[in-house]
Design an enzyme around this catalytic site. Structure first.
Site, mmCIF file in Angstrom:
data_model
loop_
_atom_site.group_PDB
_atom_site.id
_atom_site.type_symbol
_atom_site.label_atom_id
_atom_site.label_comp_id
_atom_site.label_asym_id
_atom_site.label_seq_id
_atom_site.Cartn_x
_atom_site.Cartn_y
_atom_site.Cartn_z
ATOM 1 N N GLY A 9 -7.490 -18.064 7.139
ATOM 2 C CA GLY A 9 -8.662 -17.676 7.921
ATOM 3 C C GLY A 9 -8.935 -18.654 9.056
ATOM 4 O O GLY A 9 -8.019 -19.009 9.809
ATOM 5 N N ARG B 88 -13.481 -9.090 17.950
ATOM 6 C CA ARG B 88 -13.698 -7.674 18.255
ATOM 7 C C ARG B 88 -14.090 -6.894 17.003
ATOM 8 O O ARG B 88 -13.588 -7.182 15.926
ATOM 9 C CB ARG B 88 -12.402 -7.059 18.813
ATOM 10 C CG ARG B 88 -11.932 -7.710 20.090
ATOM 11 C CD ARG B 88 -10.605 -7.130 20.538
ATOM 12 N NE ARG B 88 -10.316 -7.579 21.904
ATOM 13 C CZ ARG B 88 -9.260 -7.207 22.601
ATOM 14 N NH1 ARG B 88 -8.385 -6.377 22.066
ATOM 15 N NH2 ARG B 88 -9.080 -7.647 23.819
ATOM 16 N N ASP C 215 -3.267 -8.470 9.418
ATOM 17 C CA ASP C 215 -2.263 -7.497 9.867
ATOM 18 C C ASP C 215 -1.833 -7.802 11.302
ATOM 19 O O ASP C 215 -0.646 -7.677 11.651
ATOM 20 C CB ASP C 215 -2.823 -6.068 9.803
ATOM 21 C CG ASP C 215 -3.242 -5.675 8.389
ATOM 22 O OD1 ASP C 215 -2.725 -6.273 7.427
ATOM 23 O OD2 ASP C 215 -4.087 -4.772 8.257
ATOM 24 N N GLU D 147 0.812 -1.223 0.000
ATOM 25 C CA GLU D 147 0.000 0.000 0.000
ATOM 26 C C GLU D 147 0.849 1.279 0.000
ATOM 27 O O GLU D 147 0.320 2.353 0.212
ATOM 28 C CB GLU D 147 -0.948 0.009 1.213
ATOM 29 C CG GLU D 147 -2.096 -0.970 1.073
ATOM 30 C CD GLU D 147 -3.080 -0.887 2.221
ATOM 31 O OE1 GLU D 147 -4.203 -1.390 2.057
ATOM 32 O OE2 GLU D 147 -2.744 -0.339 3.299
ATOM 33 N N GLY E 157 -6.644 -21.643 9.852
ATOM 34 C CA GLY E 157 -5.292 -21.558 10.402
ATOM 35 C C GLY E 157 -4.278 -21.115 9.378
ATOM 36 O O GLY E 157 -4.552 -20.231 8.574
ATOM 37 N N ASP F 285 -15.873 -9.806 13.351
ATOM 38 C CA ASP F 285 -15.330 -8.834 12.392
ATOM 39 C C ASP F 285 -13.901 -9.275 12.074
ATOM 40 O O ASP F 285 -13.027 -9.204 12.932
ATOM 41 C CB ASP F 285 -15.341 -7.433 13.033
ATOM 42 C CG ASP F 285 -14.761 -6.357 12.116
ATOM 43 O OD1 ASP F 285 -14.340 -6.683 10.986
ATOM 44 O OD2 ASP F 285 -14.729 -5.190 12.541
HETATM 45 P P1 ADP Z 1 -6.404 -11.856 5.910
HETATM 46 O O1 ADP Z 1 -7.089 -11.043 6.973
HETATM 47 O O2 ADP Z 1 -5.092 -11.259 5.480
HETATM 48 O O3 ADP Z 1 -7.268 -12.255 4.766
HETATM 49 P P2 ADP Z 1 -6.762 -14.504 7.099
HETATM 50 O O4 ADP Z 1 -8.222 -14.338 6.919
HETATM 51 O O5 ADP Z 1 -6.119 -15.691 6.481
HETATM 52 O O6 ADP Z 1 -5.936 -13.219 6.644
HETATM 53 O O7 ADP Z 1 -6.486 -14.525 8.683
HETATM 54 C C1 ADP Z 1 -5.188 -14.439 9.231
HETATM 55 C C2 ADP Z 1 -5.098 -15.323 10.461
HETATM 56 O O8 ADP Z 1 -6.083 -14.874 11.407
HETATM 57 C C3 ADP Z 1 -5.413 -16.803 10.244
HETATM 58 O O9 ADP Z 1 -4.252 -17.508 9.866
HETATM 59 C C4 ADP Z 1 -5.916 -17.225 11.619
HETATM 60 O O10 ADP Z 1 -4.835 -17.477 12.478
HETATM 61 C C5 ADP Z 1 -6.641 -15.965 12.108
HETATM 62 N N1 ADP Z 1 -8.080 -16.024 11.799
HETATM 63 C C6 ADP Z 1 -8.743 -15.405 10.790
HETATM 64 N N2 ADP Z 1 -10.056 -15.712 10.805
HETATM 65 C C7 ADP Z 1 -10.246 -16.539 11.860
HETATM 66 C C8 ADP Z 1 -11.372 -17.217 12.432
HETATM 67 N N3 ADP Z 1 -12.610 -17.097 11.898
HETATM 68 N N4 ADP Z 1 -11.170 -17.981 13.525
HETATM 69 C C9 ADP Z 1 -9.948 -18.118 14.087
HETATM 70 N N5 ADP Z 1 -8.838 -17.504 13.592
HETATM 71 C C10 ADP Z 1 -8.974 -16.732 12.498
#
Ligand code: ADP
Length: 288
Positions: free
Chosen positions: A207, A270, A237, A136, A210, A231
């Site tokens: 996500g 959060r 980040d 960015e 993991g 959220d």
């Molecule tokens: P970005 O926000 O860059 O798209 P991700 O969605 O992959 O990245 O999320 C980054 C990290 O945050 C994941 O590897 C996981 O550790 C954690 N995370 C994201 N969403 C969840 C969720 N729904 N439950 C538990 N951990 C999460």
């Protein structure tokens, strides 16, 4: 050691509206809130709250003292944030009652960071410090080249994905962090599998599933913590900031990933972005 973060800084201005305005429509918003955002600023806040010594390199407009106050309040070194005669980077976000949104992003000062600001900052860096960048801002390639010459380790979050930036950055990168969508985009753009990239450590976040740690030896998967997300903004980040803070203080990759996933899982429970990135004590105490 310190982490030198060449990072975007945005003011996120969020308007609540009854519906997303149509072309030509004028609509009164019912509420306005503004937040500190930008991937770079979020990562600096996460690094600082994780206990790292983080020096932000970036740029803002003239009348954004609150941003510097917010960052330094979180523990970020702001001496290398230039004040330029441009608008501070900002996002105008309208959100309707159903949670649907529309976003207009203006990079402003993020696209004007002077090379002298980077050079001045990195002249204070020490061998073994980390340099961090994402997509960015401008000057990622020039800055990473300088950082490498100075003996810094380079971490790169390939987000938002840019094939050109990735092509330039990957050969200099020691630690690459990207989400599953960006990983697929990088494989498509480079014609190489993630495991074949010339990067010592690649982390692919997935996500709620993991993340994967990919090295020349193979891929290890780490399960995410089980939480009820409200959220997911800023999860990536927060993960990146905590991961790098862990590695910077000499933790093993396994320990750094465990803490980063714990921080990111707490973050998704959060509402909000940089304001609600948890600190290390909250992360260690978190029992989902
Ligand atoms: P970005 O926000 O860059 O798209 P991700 O969605 O992959 O990245 O999320 C980054 C990290 O945050 C994941 O590897 C996981 O550790 C954690 N995370 C994201 N969403 C969840 C969720 N729904 N439950 C538990 N951990 C999460």
């Amino acid at each position: 050691m310190a982490v030198w973060n060449l990072g975007s800084i945005n003011e996120d201005i969020v308007y609540s509206v009854p519906h997303i305005p149509a072309a030509g429509e004028t609509l009164a918003a019912t509420q306005m809130r503004h937040y500190l955002g930008g991937k770079g600023a979020n990562m600096s806040v996460a690094l600082a709250r994780a206990g790292a010594e983080v020096r932000h390199i970036g740029a803002i407009g003239q009348s954004s003292d609150w941003i510097v106050d917010r960052l330094s309040g979180a523990g970020v070194d702001t001496r290398h944030i230039a004040r330029l005669p441009f608008a501070t980077g900002h996002a105008i976000i309208v959100v309707d009652d159903a949670g649907e949104n529309a976003i207009t992003l203006f990079p402003g000062a993020n696209a004007e960071i002077p090379v002298e600001t980077v050079q001045g900052a990195l002249s204070e860096a020490k061998t073994g410090d980390w340099f961090l960048a994402q997509n960015e801002t401008v000057l990622q390639e020039e800055s990473a080249t300088l950082a490498k010459d100075l003996g810094l380790r380079v971490a790169y979050a390939a987000a938002p994905f840019s094939a050109g930036a990735a092509r330039a950055m990957v050969p200099m990168t020691d630690l690459l962090v990207l989400n599953a969508v960006e990983a697929a985009q990088l494989e498509e753009a480079s014609g190489q599998g993630i495991a074949d990239l010339p990067v010592a450590d690649v982390i692919v976040t997935r996500g709620a599933e993991g993340c994967d740690w990919v090295t020349a030896e193979g891929t290890r998967h780490f399960e995410a913590l089980k939480v009820e997300p409200v959220d997911t903004t800023g999860a990536g980040d927060t993960f990146t900031g905590y991961l790098l803070a862990g590695l910077d203080r000499g933790a093993s990759m396994e320990e750094a990933i465990e803490l980063a996933q714990r921080a990111a899982a707490l973050m998704v429970t959060r509402h909000g972005t940089s304001d609600v990135i948890p600190d290390i004590a909250e992360v260690q105490a978190f029992r989902p």
